[in-house]
Motif scaffolding. Sequence first.
Motif, PDB file in Angstrom:
ATOM      1  N   SER A  12      47.112  28.591  46.733  1.00  9.89           N
ATOM      2  CA  SER A  12      47.250  27.728  45.557  1.00  9.89           C
ATOM      3  C   SER A  12      47.774  28.458  44.333  1.00  9.89           C
ATOM      4  CB  SER A  12      45.891  27.094  45.210  1.00  9.89           C
ATOM      5  OG  SER A  12      45.395  26.332  46.291  1.00  9.89           O
ATOM      6  N   LEU A  13      47.626  29.774  44.304  1.00 12.75           N
ATOM      7  CA  LEU A  13      48.033  30.549  43.133  1.00 12.75           C
ATOM      8  C   LEU A  13      49.501  30.949  43.214  1.00 12.75           C
ATOM      9  CD1 LEU A  13      44.876  32.830  42.921  1.00 12.75           C
ATOM     10  CD2 LEU A  13      45.665  31.312  41.085  1.00 12.75           C
ATOM     11  N   ASN A  14      50.286  30.463  42.262  1.00  8.29           N
ATOM     12  CA  ASN A  14      51.704  30.811  42.212  1.00  8.29           C
ATOM     13  C   ASN A  14      52.153  31.288  40.830  1.00  8.29           C
ATOM     14  OD1 ASN A  14      52.639  30.007  44.998  1.00  8.29           O
ATOM     15  ND2 ASN A  14      51.746  28.065  44.320  1.00  8.29           N
ATOM     16  N   SER A  15      51.324  31.051  39.813  1.00  6.28           N
ATOM     17  CA  SER A  15      51.652  31.479  38.458  1.00  6.28           C
ATOM     18  C   SER A  15      50.369  31.636  37.657  1.00  6.28           C
ATOM     19  CB  SER A  15      52.557  30.450  37.777  1.00  6.28           C
ATOM     20  OG  SER A  15      51.814  29.286  37.457  1.00  6.28           O
ATOM     21  N   SER A  34      43.264  36.093  38.916  1.00  6.86           N
ATOM     22  CA  SER A  34      44.425  36.884  38.514  1.00  6.86           C
ATOM     23  C   SER A  34      44.667  38.033  39.484  1.00  6.86           C
ATOM     24  CB  SER A  34      44.223  37.426  37.099  1.00  6.86           C
ATOM     25  OG  SER A  34      45.318  38.215  36.693  1.00  6.86           O
ATOM     26  N   SER A  35      43.576  38.652  39.941  1.00  6.50           N
ATOM     27  CA  SER A  35      43.688  39.740  40.911  1.00  6.50           C
ATOM     28  C   SER A  35      44.262  39.242  42.235  1.00  6.50           C
ATOM     29  CB  SER A  35      42.309  40.371  41.135  1.00  6.50           C
ATOM     30  OG  SER A  35      42.381  41.413  42.083  1.00  6.50           O
ATOM     31  N   ILE A  36      43.802  38.077  42.693  1.00  5.38           N
ATOM     32  CA  ILE A  36      44.319  37.498  43.936  1.00  5.38           C
ATOM     33  C   ILE A  36      45.799  37.168  43.790  1.00  5.38           C
ATOM     34  CG2 ILE A  36      44.180  35.512  45.497  1.00  5.38           C
ATOM     35  CD1 ILE A  36      41.149  35.452  44.926  1.00  5.38           C
ATOM     36  N   LEU A  37      46.182  36.602  42.649  1.00  7.37           N
ATOM     37  CA  LEU A  37      47.593  36.273  42.399  1.00  7.37           C
ATOM     38  C   LEU A  37      48.447  37.538  42.413  1.00  7.37           C
ATOM     39  CD1 LEU A  37      49.946  34.441  41.554  1.00  7.37           C
ATOM     40  CD2 LEU A  37      49.165  34.669  39.183  1.00  7.37           C
ATOM     41  N   LEU A 196      39.906  45.253  41.605  1.00 11.35           N
ATOM     42  CA  LEU A 196      40.683  44.216  42.276  1.00 11.35           C
ATOM     43  C   LEU A 196      39.762  43.371  43.145  1.00 11.35           C
ATOM     44  CD1 LEU A 196      40.724  45.680  45.246  1.00 11.35           C
ATOM     45  CD2 LEU A 196      42.745  46.800  44.365  1.00 11.35           C
ATOM     46  N   PHE A 197      40.333  42.365  43.791  1.00 10.99           N
ATOM     47  CA  PHE A 197      39.589  41.558  44.757  1.00 10.99           C
ATOM     48  C   PHE A 197      39.731  42.200  46.120  1.00 10.99           C
ATOM     49  CE2 PHE A 197      39.202  38.279  47.973  1.00 10.99           C
ATOM     50  CZ  PHE A 197      38.052  37.616  47.578  1.00 10.99           C
ATOM     51  N   GLY A 198      38.627  42.328  46.846  1.00  7.66           N
ATOM     52  CA  GLY A 198      38.642  42.979  48.151  1.00  7.66           C
ATOM     53  C   GLY A 198      39.125  42.046  49.244  1.00  7.66           C
TER      54      GLY A 198
END
Length: 267
Positions: A12-15, A34-37, A196-198
Amino acid sequence: MDSNLYRYFYESLNSHDDVQKLSEKYNVCCGTLSSILNQKVVEDVKKSHYRFKRKEDKIVNEWRSGNSFLMLSQKYHYPATLISTLILENLGHSKKEIRLFYKNPKSIENNRIQNELLESLNADYFFSPRAHQLQEEKGKIGENIISFWLKKKSCDFTCEDEMRAEGCTGKTPDFLLRKSIKISGREVCWIESKALFGELKEHRNYEKKQFNEYADCFGEGLVIYWFGFETDILKEKSEGYQIADFEFFKKDVPEHVNKFLNYVIYW
């Protein structure tokens, strides 16, 4: 975070606009999304690099025809800084020259290139020098919180920079405890901070290249994924270290952690 929910956010994250929307809808901190993006964009660039390079001549010709760096970035869904680099290399500029351009775009004599590069760098939240600087700052914030927490607990420790200064040349964790501390009933001798996200795939790389070696050299450790992690990691991780996220520190230093959770690479 459940892996299915992680995959939903990932798709779902594109921007950065999506970060704010999903944060409000699902009550997930902006820093995590934001980390996942950011990880998604980096992974997409790795996957598409060779396909992109095959279009190199076409892209350069389109730039010569009047399309700006940023226009081409948007057309080909590729980071503006990397588009700029590709075109500048094709114009005959060396990597050293390009690094200097990025450091001081206003030193560029060609007005078109100067204006387009400034526009590109201001629009790229992932690969621009400013983005890299903020990523480094984010990493330092996480380490500073751990340092503050260790001092609050009266723990004696050595940080990675100090270990290097003392002549250590091998792989070292961010914090090496001079005396182990007990966490969840287990003695912990080192702490590694990941701002960050693991994500499971990336965790496997870290485990192979870092965590297992730390455990072999220094004993039991603690890995902090500040912005959360896929719960599937817990099902297959090796012995030798524990995994935690921001919740581990929140009760002791809530004001520091809450501010960090909303850290977003955006300006």
